[in-house]
Enzyme design. Structure first.
Site, PDB file in Angstrom:
ATOM      1  N   ARG A 293       9.085  96.570 -30.887  1.00 49.60           N
ATOM      2  CA  ARG A 293       9.113  95.290 -30.222  1.00 49.60           C
ATOM      3  C   ARG A 293       7.881  94.841 -29.589  1.00 49.60           C
ATOM      4  NH1 ARG A 293      14.061  92.199 -27.326  1.00 49.60           N
ATOM      5  NH2 ARG A 293      14.750  92.148 -29.651  1.00 49.60           N
TER       6      ARG A 293
ATOM      7  N   HIS B 279      11.358  87.349 -35.722  1.00 48.70           N
ATOM      8  CA  HIS B 279      12.343  88.427 -35.287  1.00 48.70           C
ATOM      9  C   HIS B 279      13.184  88.385 -36.485  1.00 48.70           C
ATOM     10  CE1 HIS B 279      15.136  90.414 -32.879  1.00 48.70           C
ATOM     11  NE2 HIS B 279      15.394  89.436 -32.157  1.00 48.70           N
TER      12      HIS B 279
ATOM     13  N   GLN C 267      17.070  89.937 -36.583  1.00 45.87           N
ATOM     14  CA  GLN C 267      18.214  88.852 -35.907  1.00 45.87           C
ATOM     15  C   GLN C 267      18.623  88.131 -37.199  1.00 45.87           C
ATOM     16  OE1 GLN C 267      19.429  88.573 -32.882  1.00 45.87           O
ATOM     17  NE2 GLN C 267      20.885  87.495 -33.972  1.00 45.87           N
TER      18      GLN C 267
ATOM     19  N   ASP D 280      17.961  78.786 -29.325  1.00 48.70           N
ATOM     20  CA  ASP D 280      17.199  80.060 -28.640  1.00 48.70           C
ATOM     21  C   ASP D 280      16.835  79.460 -27.144  1.00 48.70           C
ATOM     22  OD1 ASP D 280      16.579  82.478 -28.067  1.00 48.70           O
ATOM     23  OD2 ASP D 280      14.742  82.222 -29.445  1.00 48.70           O
TER      24      ASP D 280
ATOM     25  N   CYS E 149      20.846  83.727 -30.687  1.00 53.48           N
ATOM     26  CA  CYS E 149      20.475  85.108 -30.779  1.00 53.48           C
ATOM     27  C   CYS E 149      21.099  85.873 -29.539  1.00 53.48           C
ATOM     28  CB  CYS E 149      19.188  85.203 -31.467  1.00 53.48           C
ATOM     29  SG  CYS E 149      17.912  84.786 -30.178  1.00 53.48           S
TER      30      CYS E 149
ATOM     31  N   ARG F  25      23.993  92.640 -35.507  1.00 57.61           N
ATOM     32  CA  ARG F  25      22.970  93.479 -35.440  1.00 57.61           C
ATOM     33  C   ARG F  25      22.978  95.068 -36.114  1.00 57.61           C
ATOM     34  NH1 ARG F  25      18.802  91.537 -32.177  1.00 57.61           N
ATOM     35  NH2 ARG F  25      17.715  93.071 -33.143  1.00 57.61           N
TER      36      ARG F  25
HETATM   37  N1  NVA Z   1      12.710  83.650 -28.642  1.00 59.59           N
HETATM   38  C1  NVA Z   1      13.376  84.855 -27.542  1.00 59.59           C
HETATM   39  C2  NVA Z   1      14.058  85.647 -28.690  1.00 59.59           C
HETATM   40  C3  NVA Z   1      15.101  86.695 -27.709  1.00 59.59           C
HETATM   41  C4  NVA Z   1      15.890  87.598 -28.422  1.00 59.59           C
HETATM   42  C5  NVA Z   1      12.203  85.372 -27.211  1.00 59.59           C
HETATM   43  O1  NVA Z   1      11.450  85.831 -27.885  1.00 59.59           O
HETATM   44  O2  NVA Z   1      12.276  85.862 -25.898  1.00 59.59           O
HETATM   45  N1   CP Z   2      18.572  88.855 -29.720  1.00 62.36           N
HETATM   46  C1   CP Z   2      18.052  90.063 -29.507  1.00 62.36           C
HETATM   47  O1   CP Z   2      17.100  90.570 -29.880  1.00 62.36           O
HETATM   48  O2   CP Z   2      18.543  90.554 -28.153  1.00 62.36           O
HETATM   49  P1   CP Z   2      17.740  91.409 -27.159  1.00 62.36           P
HETATM   50  O3   CP Z   2      16.672  90.903 -26.703  1.00 62.36           O
HETATM   51  O4   CP Z   2      18.685  92.126 -26.129  1.00 62.36           O
HETATM   52  O5   CP Z   2      17.498  92.638 -28.178  1.00 62.36           O
END
Ligand code: NVA
Ligand code: CP
Length: 305
Positions: free
Chosen positions: A104, A131, A134, A219, A259, A287
């Site tokens: 990540r 992502h 997800q 989101d 998500c 997930r």
């Molecule tokens: N769009 C959000 C998704 C978090 C799971 C982010 O990138 O922070």
């Molecule tokens: N939806 C998702 O990826 O959640 P986290 O940021 O908690 O991993």
């Protein structure tokens, strides 16, 4: 054969994605029936988190344990990655000790660079662009509740962010229509719109996007890394809050997804996650199951036909 990675939904064929979802549903059933399934015994997943996570970390770590393997959490603060060791060198070293790596990070190029130097599968656990894990779980959730998503209408309301880009890819891979409602200047990147072609419609009015939709998803308005823009974005995105009245414009059997984490009172009204049309808790749980199918596919591909 060269090693397979999962950096984007486009790394699999539509048939492979459907097969992963079928397998995710099977693995969920096995777990619910208490049947042990440990094809990844002695296998180790490295998990590099440059951004925060609850669901992604838990689902990969619990998933590896349930499959008989183990996962190691690596934070840049405690590894040489955070002190400037090149991604390429890190990938060479880590992939000599691990069976797969989940990352990540911020720039999508980081996962591409890591994968280019890794001898084991690399999984994108979220970048600024995409992502895919997800949306794999989202597709499993829709299919479990409603059957095939092919030919359905999906409305994306809010920021044209990493999730929205991934939905544009999903529209191609799963063959549905995607309507995106976002403020001017917050559209998904052109390359993702171009990829989706006539499967995607860009709108400004969330009501137009949601009208008759089979799935509505949103989101946060400020993603990780955009914290300084959060206040300004709240003002700009206010007309894009998804609430029960907006969802009433969708198909009677619409599903609502997010998500998570959600900011109740911002992109969703306080009550929406608990609305009967919301499947956000199933979506979060999936997930685990979808990624177990993915780990099995990437790490022990010969395990099943
Ligand atoms: N769009 C959000 C998704 C978090 C799971 C982010 O990138 O922070
Ligand atoms: N939806 C998702 O990826 O959640 P986290 O940021 O908690 O991993």
């Amino acid at each position: 054969m060269s090693v397979r990675h999962f950096l984007s939904l486009m790394d699999c064929t539509p048939e492979e994605l459907h097969s992963l979802i079928r397998r995710g549903i099977e693995l969920k059933d096995l777990r619910q029936r208490g049947i042990l399934h440990e094809p990844l015994r002695q296998r180790v997943l490295g998990m590099v988190f440059e951004k925060a996570s609850t669901r992604t970390r838990l689902s990969f770590e619990a998933g590896m344990i349930q499959l008989g393997g183990q996962a190691i959490f690596l934070s840049p603060r405690d590894t040489q990655l955070g002190r400037g060791e090149p991604i390429s060198d890190s990938a060479i070293v880590m992939s000599r000790m691990l069976d797969a790596v989940m990352i990540r990070t911020f720039a999508h190029q980081n996962v591409l660079d890591f994968a280019a130097h890794s001898r084991v599968p690399v999984i994108n656990g979220l970048t600024d662009d995409l992502h895919p894990c997800q949306v794999l779980a989202d597709m499993q959730t829709f299919i479990e509740h409603r059957g095939s998503i092919r030919g359905k209408t999906v409305a994306w309301v809010g920021d044209g962010n990493n999730m929205c880009n991934t939905y544009a890819q999903a529209a191609v891979q799963f063959d549905f229509q995607l309507r995106i409602a976002c403020p001017a200047g917050f559209e998904p990147r052109r390359e993702f719109l171009e990829l989706a072609g006539d499967r995607v419609t860009l709108l400004r009015d969330p009501r137009e996007a949601v009208a008759g939709a089979d799935l509505v998803s949103t989101d946060v308005w400020a993603s990780m890394g955009q914290e300084e823009e959060a206040e300004a974005r709240i003002q700009r995105f206010r007309p894009y809050q998804v609430d029960r009245a907006l969802l009433d414009l969708a198909a009677p059997d619409v599903l609502f997804m997010h998500c998570l984490p959600a900011h109740r009172g911002e992109e969703v009204s306080h009550d929406l996650l608990d609305d009967p049309r919301s499947v956000v808790w199933d979506q979060a749980e999936n997930r685990l199951h979808a990624q177990k199918a993915l780990l099995e596919f990437l790490v022990a591909p010969g395990y099943r036909a």
